[in-house]
Design a protein around this motif. Structure first.
Motif, PDB file in Angstrom:
ATOM      1  N   UNK A 152       0.825  -1.212   0.000  1.00 37.27           N
ATOM      2  CA  UNK A 152       0.000   0.000   0.000  1.00 37.27           C
ATOM      3  C   UNK A 152       0.860   1.265   0.000  1.00 37.27           C
ATOM      4  N   UNK A 153       2.061   1.184   0.537  1.00 38.45           N
ATOM      5  CA  UNK A 153       2.926   2.357   0.631  1.00 38.45           C
ATOM      6  C   UNK A 153       3.915   2.506  -0.520  1.00 38.45           C
ATOM      7  N   UNK A 154       3.811   1.684  -1.570  1.00 36.86           N
ATOM      8  CA  UNK A 154       4.758   1.775  -2.688  1.00 36.86           C
ATOM      9  C   UNK A 154       4.607   3.094  -3.433  1.00 36.86           C
ATOM     10  N   UNK A 155       5.755   3.653  -3.829  1.00 33.54           N
ATOM     11  CA  UNK A 155       5.759   4.819  -4.720  1.00 33.54           C
ATOM     12  C   UNK A 155       5.792   4.319  -6.161  1.00 33.54           C
ATOM     13  N   UNK A 156       5.672   5.222  -7.113  1.00 36.77           N
ATOM     14  CA  UNK A 156       5.729   4.827  -8.537  1.00 36.77           C
ATOM     15  C   UNK A 156       7.070   4.174  -8.872  1.00 36.77           C
ATOM     16  N   UNK A 157       8.159   4.682  -8.280  1.00 32.46           N
ATOM     17  CA  UNK A 157       9.490   4.120  -8.536  1.00 32.46           C
ATOM     18  C   UNK A 157       9.588   2.698  -7.988  1.00 32.46           C
ATOM     19  N   UNK A 158       9.010   2.468  -6.791  1.00 38.49           N
ATOM     20  CA  UNK A 158       9.042   1.121  -6.220  1.00 38.49           C
ATOM     21  C   UNK A 158       8.183   0.158  -7.031  1.00 38.49           C
ATOM     22  N   UNK A 159       7.051   0.646  -7.538  1.00 37.92           N
ATOM     23  CA  UNK A 159       6.213  -0.205  -8.389  1.00 37.92           C
ATOM     24  C   UNK A 159       7.007  -0.635  -9.623  1.00 37.92           C
ATOM     25  N   UNK A 160       7.709   0.329 -10.244  1.00 37.32           N
ATOM     26  CA  UNK A 160       8.506   0.003 -11.433  1.00 37.32           C
ATOM     27  C   UNK A 160       9.628  -0.976 -11.101  1.00 37.32           C
ATOM     28  N   UNK A 161      10.285  -0.779  -9.952  1.00 35.37           N
ATOM     29  CA  UNK A 161      11.410  -1.647  -9.561  1.00 35.37           C
ATOM     30  C   UNK A 161      10.923  -3.086  -9.353  1.00 35.37           C
ATOM     31  N   UNK A 162       9.831  -3.263  -8.625  1.00 33.82           N
ATOM     32  CA  UNK A 162       9.307  -4.615  -8.370  1.00 33.82           C
ATOM     33  C   UNK A 162       8.747  -5.216  -9.655  1.00 33.82           C
ATOM     34  N   UNK A 163       8.049  -4.394 -10.437  1.00 28.11           N
ATOM     35  CA  UNK A 163       7.428  -4.881 -11.677  1.00 28.11           C
ATOM     36  C   UNK A 163       8.478  -5.422 -12.646  1.00 28.11           C
ATOM     37  N   UNK A 164       9.646  -4.789 -12.695  1.00 27.98           N
ATOM     38  CA  UNK A 164      10.717  -5.256 -13.590  1.00 27.98           C
ATOM     39  C   UNK A 164      11.256  -6.616 -13.180  1.00 27.98           C
ATOM     40  N   UNK A 165      11.039  -7.015 -11.923  1.00 28.20           N
ATOM     41  CA  UNK A 165      11.573  -8.286 -11.428  1.00 28.20           C
ATOM     42  C   UNK A 165      10.533  -9.408 -11.439  1.00 28.20           C
ATOM     43  N   UNK A 166       9.333  -9.131 -11.923  1.00 29.64           N
ATOM     44  CA  UNK A 166       8.266 -10.135 -11.892  1.00 29.64           C
ATOM     45  C   UNK A 166       8.247 -11.056 -13.106  1.00 29.64           C
ATOM     46  N   UNK A 167       9.110 -10.821 -14.091  1.00 29.86           N
ATOM     47  CA  UNK A 167       9.190 -11.714 -15.253  1.00 29.86           C
ATOM     48  C   UNK A 167       7.888 -11.764 -16.022  1.00 29.86           C
ATOM     49  N   UNK A 168       7.318 -12.989 -16.150  1.00 29.75           N
ATOM     50  CA  UNK A 168       6.097 -13.144 -16.946  1.00 29.75           C
ATOM     51  C   UNK A 168       4.872 -12.535 -16.278  1.00 29.75           C
ATOM     52  N   UNK A 169       4.987 -12.141 -14.992  1.00 27.22           N
ATOM     53  CA  UNK A 169       3.875 -11.500 -14.293  1.00 27.22           C
ATOM     54  C   UNK A 169       3.957  -9.977 -14.379  1.00 27.22           C
ATOM     55  N   UNK A 170       4.881  -9.470 -15.159  1.00 31.20           N
ATOM     56  CA  UNK A 170       5.090  -8.028 -15.263  1.00 31.20           C
ATOM     57  C   UNK A 170       3.813  -7.332 -15.740  1.00 31.20           C
ATOM     58  N   UNK A 171       3.485  -6.195 -15.112  1.00 31.87           N
ATOM     59  CA  UNK A 171       2.317  -5.416 -15.485  1.00 31.87           C
ATOM     60  C   UNK A 171       1.112  -5.667 -14.600  1.00 31.87           C
ATOM     61  N   UNK A 172       1.184  -6.705 -13.751  1.00 30.37           N
ATOM     62  CA  UNK A 172       0.031  -7.057 -12.923  1.00 30.37           C
ATOM     63  C   UNK A 172      -0.230  -6.028 -11.823  1.00 30.37           C
ATOM     64  N   UNK A 173       0.809  -5.359 -11.329  1.00 28.09           N
ATOM     65  CA  UNK A 173       0.638  -4.447 -10.190  1.00 28.09           C
ATOM     66  C   UNK A 173      -0.362  -3.353 -10.530  1.00 28.09           C
ATOM     67  N   UNK A 174      -0.171  -2.699 -11.673  1.00 29.30           N
ATOM     68  CA  UNK A 174      -1.069  -1.606 -12.061  1.00 29.30           C
ATOM     69  C   UNK A 174      -2.381  -2.148 -12.651  1.00 29.30           C
ATOM     70  N   UNK A 175      -2.286  -3.213 -13.435  1.00 30.51           N
ATOM     71  CA  UNK A 175      -3.479  -3.740 -14.091  1.00 30.51           C
ATOM     72  C   UNK A 175      -4.507  -4.235 -13.077  1.00 30.51           C
TER      73      UNK A 175
END
Length: 200
Positions: A152-175
């Motif tokens: 809940x406390x992630x910033x946009x930069x943290x979302x991008x950092x974690x999203x880049x490490x999700x591999x085939x699940x990339x894009x799920x955080x925002x979607x």
């Protein structure tokens, strides 16, 4: 004589051609091969031996007829079984009581066991987020993500950092809108969560 040849040269030429055709037919008929069996006076045993040699397959065919025997490959050694991982049983029971159903208790226990292998003690059940299954929850735990309050406390930069490490699940955080889901779940506002995202 020359006058006679000049007057009948066409007939002479025709007679020569007919002669060539007749000669060709006679010679071609005599060229046909005729096989005659001669009595050589050999013994019957030699004749059978010669016939056996004639009927035998060529030596090259004998070599290719029998393929080499396959070599026995050693069987791979069985891999040792991983040690069992102890998972807390109190959380699934508490989650089952809050959901009020036996089927939900079984699903929660299974998903907690699958996701809880990499989850530390006291971590939130991230599979409660829509779009997060046991594999993705385990992957998030290995990245250090263990609680709803943290997401809940992630910033946009943290979302991008974690999203880049999700591999085939990339894009799920925002979607799947994990941030809003995590805020409601960390606050314990189940009614607002279910109104916005559906049943838990």
């Amino acid at each position: 004589m020359i006058e006679l040849i000049e007057a009948n040269w066409l007939l002479i030429l025709l007679a020569v051609l007919v002669g060539f055709v007749v000669a060709w037919f006679l010679l071609s008929g005599s060229r046909k091969t005729r096989i005659t069996r001669e009595d050589t006076g050999e013994e019957p045993g030699n004749a059978r031996r010669n016939q056996a040699l004639i009927d035998a397959p060529p030596a090259a065919a004998k070599d290719t007829a029998s393929p080499p025997e396959p070599e026995d490959k050693p069987e791979p050694a069985p891999s040792p079984a991983p040690p069992p991982v102890a998972t807390p049983r109190a959380e699934p029971a508490a989650a089952a009581a809050s959901l009020g159903g036996a089927g939900a208790a079984v699903n929660t226990a299974v998903s907690q066991e699958e996701a809880g292998q990499a989850a530390p003690e006291g971590a939130d059940d991230l599979t409660r987020l829509k779009g997060v299954g046991p594999k993705l929850a385990a992957q998030l735990n290995t990245l250090g993500v263990t609680s709803f309050a943290q997401i809940a406390g992630w910033s946009e930069a943290e979302i991008d950092r974690i999203d880049d490490q999700l591999g085939r699940f990339k894009g799920r955080i925002r979607r799947d809108n994990w941030i809003e889901q995590a805020k409601l779940l960390s606050e314990g506002d189940t009614a607002a969560y279910e109104k916005r995202f559906g049943k838990l």
